[in-house]
Design an enzyme around this catalytic site. Structure first.
Site: not given
Ligand code: PEP
Ligand code: MG
Length: 590
Positions: A201, A308, A344, A467-468, A478
């Site tokens: 992030h 986000r 989200r 990403n996850d 990650r």
């Protein structure tokens, strides 16, 4: 010793890391200490020396107190443990040789005492380490430990609240996402870290703020000191210490060409992303910080594919109120009109925490722990405030909602029923909300990808968080640079999972998007198209390039190629084929 060090640093040295945020900048470096506190070469006047010495004495006193408290606690809690190490630390702290050396250097160099203390202890440590002796190497470790404590008190600050005198490039062991979100774009021209990865992030925020960044630069702190000039190349993942005039000229030329291409691409702002055989792909923006909204509008995003929201919760005291969140969501929704905005819900945990970690107990495996929807379904009061704010913002008519980190259908159903409860409550209170609001699920845990069918039956859309999904499928943290080589978006397992999710969505007539960083990698665009993805959501800066790439592709051809790659065993081979393909089709966009 310090003189000798700066001599060797004059040679150009190229360090290779991972490109995390594009852009090329040249500036003096400012190094953060281990504790991420800045150590500046602050000039002082001779009359300031006594003041600096007072600060130093004060910091030594506070450190002494701290060491005594730790020692006492250890003796109480673990009486069998040897607390003698702290006696050694007290000796180091009060060592007259170090204190005298600091005083002498202060008078000679006329620089801030924190910088002088850091340099002095560094030079003692280096001398001790040069002698191969176990006892002396333990003393070096003691000095390092004590010096960190003293520096922390000398600086007396928490977080990254610092002032830079000149625009600089920051080099640190690591920056947290919240540190990064606080960076002053005008003074921080770029940053480089020893840790981290492209999908952390921290890197995602750097791209939002348009701050060039290179991460995963191993051992950089051992090779650099504040004040030297560096060239940071966030496209190639390079940090060049003491760049020559020729190096600066060449990289300036390359950067100029890139900017020229960007200029040309601005004409694509209003154009939609349609392949040569007329398959339309929605290209929307990932938004996390306020800066993303203007970028999204400038770059022609067709809405927000991923908002986000957790960045509203970090770098502040307490949680944001319903009203504050409502104002924020509504502003983003309004800016995106006539396109839609997918909000989200809160995804705290993993590598994102609120400032004082309130309510979070450190976990052994934060990415596998109390994160995303798991946190929200436990902290229902906090979750309900967010759901109320989102429902109220839905009055703009274009708001959709999605839940992160779902690993079991039951989590999705519980979140959804809480959403229905909130809607009923708002209606009963007479608060206006939209009649309908689409609800989606983020598919980012392999268990959800493998059962995508279940979600496709009940949700309005699926958005794949690659990403996850990659980290959980391949068991690769990650943000851990040591295992970054195993983080492979083109791994056959990832291709299969994406395909499975897309097919499940299409069987139930819902669209499927990708909102992880794979969507912003132009090399991977043909792959995602061929897998049948309907929407790509990415950092706004890359949108024009991705749109252009889509316009050069034939959907049918990408499908044929992907069908062939599905049988390939190796991620590297698929990646190489994709690279060759991109080079042949849109070399100027790479
Ligand atoms: C993802 O996991 O791909 C995603 C988009 O969510 P985040 O990066 O915020 O975890
Ligand atoms: Mg995620």
């Amino acid at each position: 010793m310090m003189e000798e060090n700066s001599q060797t640093l004059l040679n150009e040295v190229r360090l290779v890391g991972v490109a995390a945020s594009p852009g090329c900048v040249v500036a003096p470096v400012v190094v953060f200490s281990q504790d991420n506190k800045i150590i500046r070469r602050r000039k002082i006047k001779p009359e300031d020396i006594s003041n600096e010495m007072e600060l130093f004495e004060l910091a030594l006193g506070k450190t002494r107190q701290e060491i005594l408290e730790i020692k006492e606690k250890l003796e109480q809690d673990l009486p069998d443990q040897d607390a003698a190490i702290f006696d050694a630390h007290l000796l180091v702290l009060e060592d007259p040789t170090i204190i005298e050396a600091v005083k002498a250097q202060l008078e000679e160099k006329l620089l801030g005492v924190d910088y002088i203390y850091q340099q002095t202890t560094k030079s003692f440590i280096k001398q001790l380490r040069q002698i191969e002796d176990e006892f002396l190497s333990e003393r070096a470790a003691d000095i390092q430990d004590v010096s960190r404590r003293v520096l922390r008190h000398l600086q007396g600050r928490s977080g990254l609240s610092f002032q830079l005198d000149v625009p600089s490039i920051i080099v640190a062991h690591d920056l947290t996402p919240s540190d990064t979100a606080q960076l002053d774009r005008k003074m921080v021209l770029g940053f480089a870290t020893e840790g981290g990865s492209r999908t952390s992030h921290t890197a995602i925020i750097a791209r939002s703020l348009d701050i060039p960044a290179v991460v995963s630069l191993k051992q950089v702190l051992n090779q650099i000191e504040s004040g030297i000039e560096v060239l940071l190349d966030g496209h190639e993942g390079l940090l060049i210490l003491n760049p020559s005039e020729e190096t600066k000229r060449i990289s300036g030329q390359i950067e100029g060409k890139r900017l020229e291409v960007d200029q040309r691409l601005t004409s694509l702002r209003e154009v939609s992303a349609t392949t040569t055989d007329l398959k339309k792909i929605t290209v929307s923006a990932n938004v996390g910080l306020e800066a993303d909204i203007s970028m999204m509008l400038e770059n022609g995003a067709e809405g927000v594919g991923l908002y986000r929201t957790e960045f509203l919760y970090i770098n502040r005291e307490g949680f944001p109120s319903e009203e504050e969140q409502y104002q924020n969501y509504r502003a983003v929704a309004h800016a995106a009109l006539p396109h839609s905005v997918i909000i989200r819900t809160l995804d705290l945990g993993g590598d994102k925490f609120i400032s004082n970690n309130e309510g979070f107990i450190p976990e052994q495996n934060p990415f596998l722990g109390w994160r995303g929807i798991r946190f929200c379904l436990t902290e229902r009061a906090i979750f309900k405030i967010q759901l109320r704010a989102i429902c109220r913002a839905s009055i703009e008519g274009n708001v959709k909602i999605m839940f992160p980190m779902v690993s079991d259908i039951d989590e999705y159903r519980r979140a959804r029923s809480l959403l229905e409860e909130v809607k009923r409550e708002l209606r009963a209170e007479g608060v206006p909300i939209a009649d309908k609001m689409e609800v989606g699920v983020m598919i980012e845990v392999p268990s959800a990808a493998m059962t995508a069918e279940f979600y496709a039956r009940e949700a309005n859309f699926l958005s794949i968080g690659t990403n996850d999904l990659i980290q959980y499928t391949l068991a690769v943290d990650r943000v851990n640079e040591k295992v970054a080589y195993l983080y492979q978006p083109t791994h056959p397992s990832i291709l299969r999972l994406i395909k499975q999710v897309v097919d499940a969505g299409h069987r139930h007539n819902i669209w499927v998007g990708v909102c992880g960083e794979m969507a912003s990698d132009i090399i991977l665009t043909p792959l995602l198209l061929g897998l049948g993805v309907d929407e790509l959501s990415l950092g706004a800066g890359n949108i024009p390039r991705i749109k252009k790439a889509i316009q050069t592709l034939s959907f049918e051809e990408t499908q044929k190629m992907v069908a062939e790659w599905m049988d390939w065993y190796k991620a590297e081979d698929i990646m190489r084929a994709l690279e060759d393909y991109a080079k042949s089709l849109y070399p100027d966009l790479l």
